[in-house]
Design an enzyme around this catalytic site. Structure first.
Site, short mmCIF file in Angstrom:
data_model
loop_
_atom_site.label_atom_id
_atom_site.label_comp_id
_atom_site.label_asym_id
_atom_site.label_seq_id
_atom_site.Cartn_x
_atom_site.Cartn_y
_atom_site.Cartn_z
N ASP A 36 -0.32 -8.09 49.45
CA ASP A 36 -0.06 -8.82 48.21
C ASP A 36 1.45 -9.03 48.08
O ASP A 36 2.23 -8.49 48.88
CB ASP A 36 -0.61 -8.02 47.00
CG ASP A 36 -0.97 -8.91 45.80
OD1 ASP A 36 -0.04 -9.55 45.25
OD2 ASP A 36 -2.14 -8.97 45.42
N ASP A 59 2.98 -12.43 51.99
CA ASP A 59 2.95 -13.73 51.32
C ASP A 59 1.99 -14.63 52.12
O ASP A 59 2.29 -15.03 53.24
CB ASP A 59 4.35 -14.34 51.28
CG ASP A 59 4.36 -15.67 50.57
OD1 ASP A 59 3.27 -16.19 50.22
OD2 ASP A 59 5.47 -16.22 50.37
N VAL A 60 0.87 -14.92 51.52
CA VAL A 60 -0.19 -15.66 52.24
C VAL A 60 0.20 -17.11 52.51
O VAL A 60 -0.49 -17.81 53.24
CB VAL A 60 -1.53 -15.53 51.47
CG1 VAL A 60 -1.53 -16.38 50.21
CG2 VAL A 60 -2.72 -15.86 52.36
N SER A 149 -15.13 -20.60 44.45
CA SER A 149 -15.41 -20.56 43.01
C SER A 149 -16.56 -21.52 42.81
O SER A 149 -16.71 -22.49 43.59
CB SER A 149 -14.20 -21.05 42.21
OG SER A 149 -14.59 -21.41 40.89
N TYR A 162 -7.98 -27.61 41.85
CA TYR A 162 -8.69 -26.33 42.07
C TYR A 162 -10.08 -26.60 42.62
O TYR A 162 -10.52 -25.96 43.59
CB TYR A 162 -8.76 -25.58 40.74
CG TYR A 162 -9.32 -24.18 40.83
CD1 TYR A 162 -8.61 -23.16 41.44
CD2 TYR A 162 -10.57 -23.88 40.29
CE1 TYR A 162 -9.13 -21.86 41.51
CE2 TYR A 162 -11.09 -22.60 40.34
CZ TYR A 162 -10.37 -21.59 40.96
OH TYR A 162 -10.87 -20.32 41.03
N LYS A 166 -11.28 -25.37 46.31
CA LYS A 166 -12.39 -24.42 46.47
C LYS A 166 -13.56 -25.07 47.21
O LYS A 166 -14.28 -24.40 47.96
CB LYS A 166 -12.82 -23.88 45.11
CG LYS A 166 -11.74 -23.01 44.44
CD LYS A 166 -11.39 -21.78 45.27
CE LYS A 166 -10.55 -20.78 44.51
NZ LYS A 166 -10.24 -19.57 45.29
N PHE A 195 -15.44 -14.47 35.58
CA PHE A 195 -15.25 -13.01 35.57
C PHE A 195 -14.17 -12.64 34.59
O PHE A 195 -13.16 -13.34 34.47
CB PHE A 195 -14.89 -12.51 36.98
CG PHE A 195 -16.11 -12.39 37.87
CD1 PHE A 195 -16.84 -13.52 38.22
CD2 PHE A 195 -16.51 -11.16 38.32
CE1 PHE A 195 -17.99 -13.41 39.01
CE2 PHE A 195 -17.65 -11.04 39.11
CZ PHE A 195 -18.39 -12.16 39.45
N THR A 197 -11.00 -10.77 33.60
CA THR A 197 -9.84 -10.07 34.17
C THR A 197 -8.78 -9.97 33.07
O THR A 197 -8.81 -10.74 32.09
CB THR A 197 -9.22 -10.83 35.36
OG1 THR A 197 -8.69 -12.07 34.88
CG2 THR A 197 -10.24 -11.09 36.46
N1 LIG Z 1 -11.52 -14.29 37.94
C1 LIG Z 1 -12.42 -15.26 37.99
O1 LIG Z 1 -13.18 -15.51 37.04
C2 LIG Z 1 -12.57 -16.10 39.23
C3 LIG Z 1 -13.65 -16.98 39.32
C4 LIG Z 1 -13.81 -17.75 40.46
C5 LIG Z 1 -12.92 -17.62 41.51
N2 LIG Z 1 -11.88 -16.73 41.40
C6 LIG Z 1 -10.95 -16.67 42.54
O2 LIG Z 1 -10.79 -15.33 42.96
C7 LIG Z 1 -9.47 -15.14 43.48
C8 LIG Z 1 -8.82 -13.92 42.83
O3 LIG Z 1 -9.04 -13.96 41.47
P1 LIG Z 1 -8.58 -12.73 40.51
O4 LIG Z 1 -9.26 -12.97 39.21
O5 LIG Z 1 -8.75 -11.45 41.23
O6 LIG Z 1 -7.03 -13.10 40.34
P2 LIG Z 1 -5.78 -12.12 40.09
O7 LIG Z 1 -4.72 -13.00 39.53
O8 LIG Z 1 -6.20 -10.90 39.33
O9 LIG Z 1 -5.36 -11.65 41.57
C9 LIG Z 1 -4.79 -12.53 42.50
C10 LIG Z 1 -3.85 -11.72 43.38
O10 LIG Z 1 -3.28 -12.64 44.35
C11 LIG Z 1 -1.93 -12.26 44.51
N3 LIG Z 1 -1.13 -13.36 45.05
C12 LIG Z 1 -0.63 -14.44 44.38
N4 LIG Z 1 0.11 -15.20 45.22
C13 LIG Z 1 0.08 -14.59 46.43
C14 LIG Z 1 0.67 -14.86 47.69
N5 LIG Z 1 1.45 -15.96 47.87
N6 LIG Z 1 0.44 -14.03 48.73
C15 LIG Z 1 -0.34 -12.93 48.55
N7 LIG Z 1 -0.92 -12.59 47.38
C16 LIG Z 1 -0.72 -13.42 46.33
C17 LIG Z 1 -1.47 -11.86 43.11
O11 LIG Z 1 -0.28 -11.08 43.16
C18 LIG Z 1 -2.68 -11.09 42.61
O12 LIG Z 1 -2.59 -9.72 42.91
C19 LIG Z 1 -8.73 -16.45 43.27
O13 LIG Z 1 -8.78 -17.21 44.46
C20 LIG Z 1 -9.55 -17.13 42.19
O14 LIG Z 1 -9.47 -18.53 42.28
C21 LIG Z 1 -11.67 -15.98 40.28
#
Ligand SMILES: NC(=O)c1ccc[n+]([C@@H]2O[C@H](COP(=O)([O-])OP(=O)(O)OC[C@H]3O[C@@H](n4cnc5c(N)ncnc54)[C@H](O)[C@@H]3O)[C@@H](O)[C@H]2O)c1
Length: 260
Positions: A36, A59-60, A149, A162, A166, A195, A197
């Site tokens: 992360d 960094d992804v 998603s 988005y 996705k 979800f 969060t």
């Molecule tokens: N939460 C939801 O309801 C939901 C629903 C559908 C899809 N998603 C998808 O799930 C994934 C994660 O969601 P989440 O709710 O856990 O989000 P979150 O924001 O809690 O976690 C995302 C993590 O990615 C990290 N990150 C950001 N940029 C980065 C980079 N350049 N390199 C490495 N890490 C990086 C952040 O620091 C964070 O820890 C996302 O792709 C999101 O689109 C989430």
């Protein structure tokens, strides 16, 4: 798949879904790299979980950074499970603003870059790393779980970028699984619904009332551990491959999130 003696990598490992998945991978016996950009959160999680959890700044959006993380993981054991679940991008915005101005292509491209291109980067570098390991007796080497998603299937108002990104992650799944079949690597995608969060900045009940009332059953938002439980099942079940699995309580997104 038995994870004893193996390593795992969670990209976005300090996030809502990511940290829940790290906890389950560690509990299943994998030495797990928390990958992360949030160093403080990553180190705190690694400290909490002990020697089976290692934080690596990742960094992804960078080939070199992701490759270095997999070098770290390979030193900890053969890489068998990778979960790609980073965030960091925006939705894109309504195609036309109130004054009729379109969302600039650059803004659209930013979301594609973080959600789709970076998922390909993580998946491809992960596959090269897993392919360097010895196969198990079953012929399997490992599995990559990516995260889409349900917006990739039914994107809402303001989600052009988005939704397209996705949808791209969903489209990547089957051809990637086919490409990697000869080396015994599976690819499966989770498409979550809504979800809860901390990022909502409100209570779970308030978030449900504002954004979740179209969820059918259970009548509540999803919980991060339910994502993690599915990710671990995918790791465990060798026969799941090339598929996108919805995890959404039978939610089908309406056009607007506030009119569920
Ligand atoms: N939460 C939801 O309801 C939901 C629903 C559908 C899809 N998603 C998808 O799930 C994934 C994660 O969601 P989440 O709710 O856990 O989000 P979150 O924001 O809690 O976690 C995302 C993590 O990615 C990290 N990150 C950001 N940029 C980065 C980079 N350049 N390199 C490495 N890490 C990086 C952040 O620091 C964070 O820890 C996302 O792709 C999101 O689109 C989430």
């Amino acid at each position: 798949m038995d994870l004893t003696g193996a390593s795992a990598v969670v990209i976005g490992g300090t996030g809502g879904f990511g940290s829940a998945t790290v906890r389950r991978l560690v509990a299943a016996g994998a030495t797990t790299v928390i990958a992360d950009v949030r160093d403080d959160a990553g180190k705190a999680l690694a400290d909490e979980l002990g020697e089976k959890a290692v934080y690596a700044h990742t960094d992804v959006t960078s080939d070199a950074s992701v490759a270095e993380t997999f070098r770290v993981a390979e030193d900890l054991g053969p890489v068998r499970a990778v979960v790609v679940v980073h965030g960091g991008g925006g939705a894109g915005g309504r195609l036309l603003g109130r004054d009729g101005t379109p969302v600039p292509t650059e803004l659209f491209a930013q979301s594609i870059d973080i959600f789709l291109n970076a998922t390909y980067r993580a998946l491809s570098i992960a596959a090269a790393s897993i392919a360097r390991s010895e196969p198990l007796d079953s012929g399997q080497r490992g599995v990559v779980v990516t995260t889409a998603s349900i917006a990739g299937l039914e994107g809402q108002v303001g989600q052009t970028a988005y939704g397209a990104a996705k949808a791209g992650v969903i489209g990547l799944t089957l051809p990637a699984a086919r490409d990697l079949a000869p080396v015994g690597i599976r690819v499966v995608t989770i498409a979550p619904g809504t979800f809860f969060t901390p990022a909502f900045g409100m209570s779970e009940e308030e978030a449900y009332q504002r954004f979740g009332t179209a969820i059918q059953n259970p009548k509540r938002m999803g919980r991060a551990d339910e994502y993690a439980a599915l990710a671990l099942h995918i790791v465990d079940n060798d026969y799941l491959n090339g598929e996108t699995i919805r995890l959404d309580g039978a939610l089908r997104f309406p056009a607007s999130p506030k009119k569920g």
